[in-house]
Design an enzyme around this catalytic site. Structure first.
Site, PDB file in Angstrom:
ATOM      1  N   TYR A   1       0.373  -0.843  -0.230  1.00 50.49           N
ATOM      2  CA  TYR A   1       0.430   0.159   0.164  1.00 50.49           C
ATOM      3  C   TYR A   1       0.783   1.424   0.433  1.00 50.49           C
ATOM      4  O   TYR A   1       2.339   1.512   0.572  1.00 50.49           O
ATOM      5  CB  TYR A   1      -0.352  -0.171   1.024  1.00 50.49           C
ATOM      6  CG  TYR A   1      -2.129   0.956   0.945  1.00 50.49           C
ATOM      7  CD1 TYR A   1      -3.338   1.606   0.616  1.00 50.49           C
ATOM      8  CD2 TYR A   1      -1.659   2.044   2.000  1.00 50.49           C
ATOM      9  CE1 TYR A   1      -4.099   2.659   0.733  1.00 50.49           C
ATOM     10  CE2 TYR A   1      -1.754   3.406   1.803  1.00 50.49           C
ATOM     11  CZ  TYR A   1      -3.467   3.865   1.711  1.00 50.49           C
ATOM     12  OH  TYR A   1      -4.369   4.649   1.336  1.00 50.49           O
TER      13      TYR A   1
ATOM     14  N   GLU B   1      -3.915   7.340  -4.335  1.00 45.66           N
ATOM     15  CA  GLU B   1      -3.442   6.124  -3.573  1.00 45.66           C
ATOM     16  C   GLU B   1      -2.888   4.905  -4.633  1.00 45.66           C
ATOM     17  O   GLU B   1      -3.802   5.059  -5.037  1.00 45.66           O
ATOM     18  CB  GLU B   1      -4.422   5.559  -3.096  1.00 45.66           C
ATOM     19  CG  GLU B   1      -4.984   4.307  -1.508  1.00 45.66           C
ATOM     20  CD  GLU B   1      -6.591   4.617  -1.026  1.00 45.66           C
ATOM     21  OE1 GLU B   1      -7.629   4.228  -2.096  1.00 45.66           O
ATOM     22  OE2 GLU B   1      -6.073   4.379  -0.102  1.00 45.66           O
TER      23      GLU B   1
END
Ligand code: GDP
Ligand code: MN
Length: 389
Positions: free
Chosen positions: A109, A197
């Site tokens: 992530y 993101e």
């Protein structure tokens, strides 16, 4: 403003970020053609909506032929996809993205966002990629690292290396990651982004580090500097009431309650929402009509409020400074007549031309519940809905 995954990947591609090759398609035929254009044995077909959680909801599939790409696109296109981020009604899929498939070894992530506390852009990273990051933050916060970037110095090589090591990257991946992160930081800064993101960032089986997913949001106040990005806006993905409000330069945010609020000034609007909640009800919206609103603008605001079926009462709370109370009153009266107002209307006005304003409301014949101050107004509007319920 948010954009689609395929658009974010196009933007990032311009900054040299490694993203898989792909093509958007809005019909099953186009999806089949896009598969052939890639010229690879495998591709992934992904629903394009402004919401995450598509993988778990059946909106992402690996396909091995043009026919399979066509069939999966046909299954998705024109129908709503329900993910944990869309709400129960889902979002209609109008486009799919056909992308080169990647052989995934690890999912990580990575995100960049504006960290107000640190007064800088911060990098957020975790080894727990491909999962709901909110869940990771709640259950295993130690698995999330945050690295603020000094806006004057910029992203330091030592910072990229620190994050890379924390992500378990080794050898040439550390360098690759450094270049990737530098490109993301540049993209974020140069486009006035507010969020970027990558979930997941993946390490492929042959050891490369690439962005498998991309979500990008931009600061609306910076969009005038980026006409190319402004063009990526997809009105299908936005709240129609919010689009209508933006045409009139109104700051409107749709909420879940049933008390429509019309207020001037963001601070007063926040205070009004607070006091409505304090007296036990929920606001249906945030609405700041601004300082120098004319009666057309007020009327537009009123129409937008009342178009929301859940609104059971309206609270107008205006402090007339630059805004004149008589102008406001005229706008409210015009709009109330036009929409044939059928819910209780509580008005609290104070300031410039307040007597003239009150007279206009009185002479209009419209049923207005007058309030003496903010608390009184909130009490009265909450009373009005409980009596009707
Ligand atoms: P999201 O669920 O909306 O966040 O959509 P993502 O783009 O993140 O895709 C969901 C999941 O699909 C990813 O976490 C991956 O596990 C998987 N996925 C997506 N693209 C590929 C691919 O090219 N190869 C493989 N093996 N998996 C993929
Ligand atoms: Mn994702």
């Amino acid at each position: 403003m948010n954009i689609h995954e395929f658009q974010a990947k196009q933007v990032l591609g311009r900054f040299g970020t490694p993203v898989p090759k792909g093509q958007p398609a809005s019909t099953p035929e186009e999806a089949a053609k896009a598969f052939d254009a890639l010229g690879l044995p495998r591709a992934v077909v992904k629903a394009q909506i402004h919401a995450g959680g598509r993988g778990k909801a059946g909106g992402v599939k690996l396909v091995n032929s043009a026919a399979e790409a066509r069939d999966f696109a046909a299954k998705l296109l024109g129908k709503p996809l329900v993910t944990h981020q869309t709400g129960p009604e889902g979002r209609v899929v109008r486009r799919v993205y056909v992308e080169q498939a990647s052989e995934v070894a690890r999912e990580l992530y990575l995100a960049l966002l504006v960290d107000r506390k640190a007064e800088s852009i911060a990098v957020i990273a975790s080894t727990e990629g491909g999962m709901d990051i909110e869940e990771v933050a709640a259950k295993t916060p130690e698995k999330i690292i945050t690295e603020p970037i000094d806006p004057v110095i910029g992203l330091g090589g030592f910072q990229s290396r620190k994050i890379a090591f924390a992500l378990g990257l080794r050898d040439k991946q550390v360098n690759q990651f450094g270049l990737l992160l530098a490109s993301l930081y540049r993209a974020f800064n140069e486009t006035d982004a507010s969020l970027l993101e990558i979930n997941p960032l993946v390490v492929t089986k042959d050891g490369s580090v690439i962005c498998l997913d991309a979500k990008m949001s931009f600061d609306d106040n910076g969009l005038f500097r980026h006409p190319d990005i402004r063009e990526l806006r997809d009105p299908n993905e936005e709240d129609p009431a919010e689009i209508e409000a933006s045409k009139f330069d109104l700051s409107y945010v749709h909420l879940d309650g049933n008390i429509g609020c019309m207020v001037n000034g963001a601070g007063l609007a926040m205070a009004t929402m607070d006091i409505v909640k304090y007296y036990g009800a929920e606001p249906a919206n945030f609405l700041d009509v601004g300082g120098g609103a004319n009666s057309q603008k007020v009327a537009a605001a009123f129409r937008i409020l009342l178009a929301d079926e859940r609104v059971k009462a309206v609270l107008v709370n205006i402090f007339g400074g630059i805004m004149l109370c008589d102008v406001l009153a005229q706008g409210v009266v015009d709009a109330a007549r036009e929409v044939k107002l059928s819910v209780p209307l509580v008005v609290r006005m104070e300031g410039t031309n307040v007597d003239k304003g009150k007279q206009i409301l009185k002479d209009s014949g419209i049923k207005v519940i007058a309030a003496s101050d903010m608390a009184d107004a909130a009490r009265r509007v909450v009373d009005a809905i409980s009596q009707r319920a």
